[in-house]
Design an enzyme around this catalytic site. Structure first.
Site, PDB file in Angstrom:
ATOM      1  CD  GLU A  38      -3.087   0.720   2.234  1.00  0.00           C
ATOM      2  OE1 GLU A  38      -3.366   1.631   3.047  1.00  0.00           O
ATOM      3  OE2 GLU A  38      -3.633  -0.395   2.245  1.00  0.00           O
ATOM      4  CD  GLU A  51     -11.254   7.384   8.235  1.00  0.00           C
ATOM      5  OE1 GLU A  51     -11.291   7.942   7.124  1.00  0.00           O
ATOM      6  OE2 GLU A  51     -10.348   6.604   8.578  1.00  0.00           O
TER       7      GLU A  51
END
Length: 228
Positions: free
Chosen positions: A87, A217
Site C-alpha cells: 500500500e 475520518e
C-alpha cells in the site's frame, strides 16, 4: 454474521452493529462523505497516515499476542500487515503520477490529530478490545466508502477506478468482516461480564474509540475536499 445469537437478544446483531445503528448519522457521514460521492485527487496526507497506521497495526499485533483468547486473531492481523508495504509503495506510485512530492509533505492538522489518536491507542494501557474496535472501524470506513464508488450507476472517473478497486474490492471487504468478527467477539465477552466494572469500562472505551475514528475520518475527508 458470525456470532449471531450466541450471547442473547441485546447482541443478536453484534455489539458493533448495535453501535452503528445508534450512531448511524455519524457513520454515514464518514463513509458517504461528499469527497467519496464526488471523488477527486488525493493530497499526499494519506501517505503520511498509512505510515503511522502501519505502526498502529504493529501495536495491535503485539496486543493480540498478549491478550487475545484466539490464536487465529494474529493470522488475520498479519494478513493486513502484509498488505501495508504494498500500500505504501502504491501511494508512492500514485504521488508520482499526480506530481506530488512526498519528501516535503507536512502533516496538516486533521492528519496530525488523527495520527496522534493512533499513537494514543498504541499505549500498553489500552485494551486489545478497544484497539480492535478502532482497527476495524478505520478499515471498514475505507472499504465501504470506496465500494460505494464501484456501485452500479456510480460516475467515478476511469482514472480513479484503480483507487476505488484497491479499497472497495470484495477481498478487502471480507478482511474487514474478519476484523469485525474479532471486535464483536471481544466486545460480547466483555458485555456478558458487565457486572464487573473493568469490563464495563472497556466496552465504553471501545464505543468512544469507534466514534473518534468516525469523527477523524470526516475531518480527513473534509481536508481532502478543501484541496479539490
Amino acid at each position: 454474521m458470525d456470532g449471531k445469537g450466541k450471547i442473547g437478544a441485546p447482541f443478536i446483531d453484534g455489539v458493533i452493529d448495535t453501535w452503528l445503528s445508534k450512531h448511524r448519522l455519524l457513520y454515514v457521514g464518514a463513509n458517504r462523505h461528499p469527497l467519496i460521492l464526488s471523488i477527486r485527487d488525493g493530497t499526499g496526507q494519506d501517505y503520511l497516515f498509512v505510515r503511522a497506521f502501519a505502526a498502529f497495526v504493529g501495536s495491535v499485533l503485539v496486543k493480540a499476542w498478549k491478550q487475545s483468547d484466539d490464536g487465529s486473531d494474529m493470522e488475520v492481523i498479519l494478513g493486513g500487515m502484509a498488505a501495508l508495504n504494498d500500500e505504501i509503495a502504491w501511494f508512492k506510485k500514485e504521488a508520482s503520477k499526480w506530481g506530488i512530492d512526498l519528501t516535503n509533505i507536512v502533516p496538516r492538522k486533521p492528519t496530525d490529530v488523527y495520527i496522534k489518536f493512533l499513537e494514543s491507542l498504541m499505549s500498553p494501557d489500552v485494551e486489545y478490545t478497544v484497539v480492535m474496535t478502532a482497527f476495524w472501524a478505520i478499515e471498514a470506513v475505507y472499504q465501504e466508502s470506496f465500494a460505494h464508488c464501484l456501485e452500479d450507476g456510480a460516475k467515478t472517473p476511469p482514472e480513479l477506478q484503480e483507487t476505488c478497486q484497491r479499497w472497495g474490492n470484495q477481498g478487502f471487504g471480507e478482511y474487514c468482516s474478519c476484523l469485525k468478527n474479532i471486535a464483536n467477539r471481544r466486545l460480547e465477552m466483555a458485555s456478558v461480564d458487565l457486572f464487573k466494572q473493568a469490563s464495563n469500562e472497556v466496552v465504553k472505551k471501545a464505543e468512544v474509540a469507534l466514534l473518534s475514528v468516525l469523527e477523524h475520518e470526516i475531518d480527513f475527508w473534509n481536508m481532502s475536499c478543501s484541496d479539490s
